[in-house]
Design a protein around this motif. Structure first.
Motif, short mmCIF file in Angstrom:
data_model
loop_
_atom_site.label_atom_id
_atom_site.label_comp_id
_atom_site.label_asym_id
_atom_site.label_seq_id
_atom_site.Cartn_x
_atom_site.Cartn_y
_atom_site.Cartn_z
N UNK A 195 -2.14 -88.74 0.49
CA UNK A 195 -2.66 -87.38 0.66
C UNK A 195 -3.81 -87.38 1.66
N UNK A 196 -4.71 -88.37 1.57
CA UNK A 196 -5.82 -88.45 2.52
C UNK A 196 -5.30 -88.66 3.95
N UNK A 197 -4.27 -89.49 4.09
CA UNK A 197 -3.68 -89.72 5.42
C UNK A 197 -3.10 -88.43 5.97
N UNK A 198 -2.39 -87.68 5.12
CA UNK A 198 -1.78 -86.43 5.56
C UNK A 198 -2.83 -85.42 5.98
N UNK A 199 -3.90 -85.33 5.22
CA UNK A 199 -4.97 -84.40 5.59
C UNK A 199 -5.54 -84.76 6.96
N UNK A 200 -5.73 -86.05 7.21
CA UNK A 200 -6.25 -86.48 8.52
C UNK A 200 -5.29 -86.10 9.63
N UNK B 195 1.97 -99.73 -13.47
CA UNK B 195 2.71 -99.12 -12.37
C UNK B 195 2.25 -97.69 -12.12
N UNK B 196 1.92 -96.98 -13.19
CA UNK B 196 1.46 -95.61 -13.04
C UNK B 196 0.16 -95.56 -12.24
N UNK B 197 -0.76 -96.48 -12.55
CA UNK B 197 -2.02 -96.50 -11.82
C UNK B 197 -1.80 -96.83 -10.33
N UNK B 198 -0.89 -97.76 -10.10
CA UNK B 198 -0.57 -98.09 -8.69
C UNK B 198 0.00 -96.88 -7.97
N UNK B 199 0.94 -96.18 -8.65
CA UNK B 199 1.58 -95.01 -8.06
C UNK B 199 0.55 -93.94 -7.73
N UNK B 200 -0.37 -93.65 -8.67
CA UNK B 200 -1.38 -92.62 -8.43
C UNK B 200 -2.27 -93.02 -7.27
N UNK B 201 -2.66 -94.29 -7.22
CA UNK B 201 -3.51 -94.74 -6.11
C UNK B 201 -2.83 -94.57 -4.76
N UNK B 202 -1.55 -94.91 -4.72
CA UNK B 202 -0.80 -94.76 -3.46
C UNK B 202 -0.68 -93.30 -3.05
N UNK B 203 -0.41 -92.43 -4.03
CA UNK B 203 -0.27 -91.01 -3.72
C UNK B 203 -1.58 -90.43 -3.20
N UNK C 120 2.45 -77.64 2.26
CA UNK C 120 2.63 -77.76 0.81
C UNK C 120 3.99 -78.34 0.48
N UNK C 121 5.02 -77.83 1.16
CA UNK C 121 6.37 -78.35 0.94
C UNK C 121 6.46 -79.83 1.32
N UNK C 122 5.81 -80.19 2.43
CA UNK C 122 5.84 -81.58 2.90
C UNK C 122 5.17 -82.51 1.90
N UNK C 123 4.00 -82.09 1.39
CA UNK C 123 3.29 -82.92 0.42
C UNK C 123 4.14 -83.14 -0.82
N UNK C 124 4.80 -82.06 -1.26
CA UNK C 124 5.65 -82.19 -2.43
C UNK C 124 6.79 -83.16 -2.19
N UNK C 125 7.41 -83.01 -1.01
CA UNK C 125 8.53 -83.90 -0.69
C UNK C 125 8.07 -85.34 -0.57
N UNK C 126 6.87 -85.55 0.00
CA UNK C 126 6.39 -86.92 0.18
C UNK C 126 6.14 -87.58 -1.17
N UNK C 127 5.59 -86.82 -2.12
CA UNK C 127 5.33 -87.40 -3.44
C UNK C 127 6.64 -87.82 -4.09
N UNK C 128 7.66 -86.99 -3.93
CA UNK C 128 8.95 -87.34 -4.51
C UNK C 128 9.53 -88.58 -3.86
N UNK C 129 9.40 -88.67 -2.53
CA UNK C 129 9.99 -89.82 -1.83
C UNK C 129 9.27 -91.11 -2.20
#
Length: 816
Positions: free
Chosen positions: A406-411, A394-402, A367-376
């Motif tokens: 998240x899917x990569x991290x779950x994998x 830009x917001x749509x691009x940002x959400x898509x990237x996030x 959970x901490x890692x996911x939070x930190x990754x979103x900030x970075x």
């Protein structure tokens, strides 16, 4: 971190030994006093356990076998180290007065750190409680780091350590380049060589498989004849080349990276003192390799030339988001000289590389890692203009990237959890080495026979029908390893060096012992070499030995001088079986007559304790001999270390092959061939022996079962480990490992990056033969012809391995 010449001063963060970010499983050691002084207690400023990591044995002079190892999980730029002894609230007073550091980027090739003057030894602690910090000059780029205590006399040592630096986000693991040259100024010469390069230098002209001054974080001054570093020679900060040495008019440098990256820019720090005919490059042509092939179309970049300002500067090359794991750049001369002091790379993958390391290091902090990754990631999108208001697109691009991240991290998390389950399964297999009943499949499950216990490594699922058997295994209390048709002789040292087929033993049984009785009073004991379950091995001086010698023996000393010998002595309380084995071993040893096999000289069997007297070589065993030497080259000259030439390495290897050729002709199987079991005499003479297992110095080379050293698994063939099968072909496998040791100057243990359990698991890959097995890597000093011999020794099919006759012939052809 992209290292831009300021990183040495600012890249000094603790990497997690004292803070706990480095996990216990990433801290290992060669040995430990006890469970309470294990590697995980070697954290700076911690008092848990008994207060520090302490090796099992006291550290001896010139012995750097003990080490505390840290796995940082990814490449780091390390600028500073800290050490501390064991205080334990006043209950301990052990510390390391000196130590060395070894490091590795891939876990296979280990590099000895040297300072800018070529010295390896670092001054450590003077008491058990103060923290001593030492700058690493030059800094190192590594994933694995070993602290190796050093003493000038035998003493107990304990260590707590910390590493300081930051993550190496460039991902550069090596660069290949021509060696730097010497420039002659009117007043003095300027040496523009890469003096801290940690790879190999081939034919004194090409640097390969290393990193050095182009990545040490230090930028050269405007005046290249000066230096940031004190007590060094003019030109030290730069690596430079003269155009007269390059008819092609360019210098080619190849950069290898840890993985495929999306490259944005390359920054090259160049000197531009045009008054001395030094300029930045006029053009660079870069080729990119993403998989195995180089792209056909290169990238070309031409910087603006400056003949007004002589200041050194960074030239930024736009790499246009090329995907690559290697980049080859050709830098074209603009004048007579071209001088570089630093080259760095920026890529689009730097943001999440630290994130992956965190996930691998601690799966309980997702959970901490996911939070930190979103900030970075958010910071990256806003980095160019942090005050700019993000619009809807830009917001749509940002959400898509996030969402993608998240899917990569779950994998990644799923993969890590799966690996942890597999690790626990392997630990359960290893812990099953007790009295047990084991069901195993004769076709698909590779099994290991050791210490009277057969156990199986999980095999790939097979759909073919096979006959299954149930074997009841009872521990007999005697460590042994051999196939059924071989006579087991339990040697005095705890090893049974020469395994004899039963038919051969029958042929020997009718012959008398062809050695004479030696008077005990003429033996002077000098040193205990080792001990085993049934006896001891001592280094002795024997007076008047020449009178008892066969005429074929020649000693390079006068008759009135004592002869250095090794004495195997059976303990008086040894049982009847051990006594019979001892007498059989004497009979066998008396038949071995070869210039490259240790000879039995005499015996003491008329009274107890029973003794056999064998040759001993004045330079000790080959492992210790080579570890005290260095290959010929510039580094050896700087450190004043004794050297051994490549020709002499080949000569020693050829003698080992010759000795093994003789043993194989008698159908004898050694079963413990390694450099520790080869003795060195004058003029690099080698004789094969069997003292290694009995010495505490090499206890770490043997796989421990229930606290006892039994199997030299890192030298054993897959069929010996899994099937309990020992033949001349398995000795050939061990010879390949021994040859690998020799070419590495015995500076590291085979498969040093793998645990014992992982070594066993790797033999399962040989059994399954699905091309996932790990081979020992080609040593830096090893030509292709020698490495091909090694690989042939490690063929899965025993019938495809060369004979010792073929190996001996091939080595003779390689020798100059």
């Amino acid at each position: 971190m992209s290292c831009l010449c300021c990183c040495v001063g600012v890249c000094r963060y603790p990497l997690g030994m004292s803070g706990g970010q480095i996990q216990d499983e990433d801290i290992s050691a060669s040995s430990q006093w006890s469970e309470t002084t294990a590697a995980r207690y070697g954290r700076l400023d911690f008092e848990e356990g008994d207060g520090a990591w302490c090796p099992e044995m006291s550290v001896e002079p010139d012995n750097v076998k003990e080490f505390l190892q840290i796995d940082l999980r990814s490449l780091h730029f390390i600028t500073l180290v800290g050490t501390q002894g064991r205080h334990a609230g006043g209950m301990g007073n052990e510390f390391a007065q000196m130590y060395k550091i070894k490091y590795s980027r891939d876990g296979s090739r280990w590099i000895s750190w040297r300072n800018r003057q070529g010295k390896q030894v670092i001054e450590g602690n003077r008491n058990a409680y103060d923290i001593v910090l030492k700058d690493l000059e030059p800094p190192i780029i590594a994933r694995f780091v070993r602290f190796m205590p050093v003493t000038d006399h035998s003493m107990n040592v304990c260590m707590r350590v910390e590493l300081y630096g930051c993550e190496w986000l460039d991902g550069l693991v090596s660069y290949n380049a021509p060696v730097g040259e010497q420039m002659t100024l009117p007043t003095y010469p300027v040496y523009l060589n890469d003096s801290v390069y940690d790879g190999a230098i081939i034919y004194r002209c090409v640097m390969t498989e290393g990193l050095g001054q182009l990545t040490d974080g230090v930028c050269g001054l405007d005046d290249f004849a000066l230096s940031h570093v004190y007590n060094v020679w003019p030109g030290y900060d730069y690596v430079g080349w003269n155009n007269e040495s390059f008819p092609s008019e360019y210098v080619e440098i190849m950069f290898e990276f840890d993985r495929i990256r999306n490259f944005t820019t390359m920054k090259v720090h160049c000197n531009n003192m045009f008054s001395w005919h030094v300029k930045t490059f006029r053009q660079v042509v870069c080729y990119f390799r993403s998989e195995s092939d180089w792209e056909a179309t290169p990238l070309t970049f031409s910087p603006v030339m400056d003949e007004k300002n002589p200041s050194a500067r960074f030239v930024t090359v736009n790499l246009a988001n090329h995907m690559a794991s290697a980049i080859k750049c050709q830098f074209y001369f603009a004048d007579a000289w071209m001088l570089f002091s630093e080259i760095t790379f920026q890529s689009g993958t730097e943001t999440i590389s630290g994130l992956i390391w965190l996930i691998q290091g601690r799966t309980s902090s997702y959970v901490h890692i996911l939070s930190a990754s979103l900030k970075s990631v958010s910071a990256c999108f806003l980095e160019e203009n942090p005050t700019h208001k993000v619009d809807d697109s830009n917001t749509r691009i940002l959400i898509g990237c996030l969402v993608a991240i998240i899917f990569i991290l779950v994998a990644i998390i799923v993969i890590i959890l799966w690996r942890q389950v597999w690790q626990k399964m392997l630990e359960k297999v290893s812990s099953s080495l007790k009295k047990c009943t084991v069901q195993y499949d004769t076709d698909t499950s590779p099994c290991m026979l050791s210490y009277g216990v057969k156990f199986c490594v999980p095999a790939a699922t097979s759909t073919s029908a096979s006959k299954s058997t149930t074997t009841t295994v009872v521990q007999d209390g005697v460590p042994h390893y051999a196939e059924a048709d071989i006579v087991n002789l339990q040697g005095v040292t705890g090893s049974n060096t020469y395994a004899i087929p039963a038919v051969t033993m029958d042929l020997l049984s009718g012959k008398d012992v062809a050695v004479e009785e030696f008077p005990r009073k003429l033996l002077t004991f000098k040193e205990k070499l080792g001990e085993g379950q049934f006896g001891e091995v001592h280094l002795c001086e024997a007076e008047g030995m020449q009178e008892f010698m066969n005429k074929e023996f020649l000693f390079d000393i006068s008759e009135d001088q004592p002869v250095l010998v090794a004495v195997k002595m059976l303990r008086s309380d040894a049982n009847k079986n051990a006594r019979n084995d001892f007498l059989k071993e004497i009979k066998i040893m008396s038949r071995l007559k070869d210039p490259n096999i240790i000879r039995l000289l005499a015996v003491c069997i008329y009274s107890d304790p029973l003794c056999m007297i064998t040759e001993y070589m004045e330079n000790g065993d080959l492992n210790q001999f080579l570890s005290r030497h260095e290959p010929e080259g510039q580094l050896a000259l700087l450190s004043n270390a004794p050297t051994v030439s490549f020709n002499n390495l080949c000569y020693m290897a050829t003698q080992i092959a010759s000795g093994m050729k003789y043993l194989s002709s008698l159908n004898f199987v050694h079963r413990d061939l390694a450099t520790r079991n080869c003795l060195v005499g004058k003029n690099y003479t080698i004789k094969i022996a069997d003292f290694g297992m009995s010495r505490n110095l090499y206890s770490g080379d043997y796989y421990r079962i229930q606290g006892r050293a039994v199997l030299p698994i890192r030298w054993m063939s897959w069929e010996s480990i899994l099937l309990g099968k020992f033949t001349t072909a398995s000795d050939v496998w061990a010879f390949g490992v021994t040859l690998w040791e020799i070419l590495n100057f015995c500076k590291e243990q085979p498969y040093s990056q793998l645990t014992d359990e992982q070594v066993i698991e790797n033999t399962g890959e040989f059994f399954r033969d699905q091309k996932r097995q790990i081979y020992l890597p080609q040593p830096v000093l090893c030509p292709d012809s020698l490495y091909k011999i090694m690989l042939s020794c490690w063929r899965r099919n025993t019938k495809e391995r060369p004979s010792f006759q073929e190996i001996h012939r091939a080595l003779l052809e390689i020798q100059p």
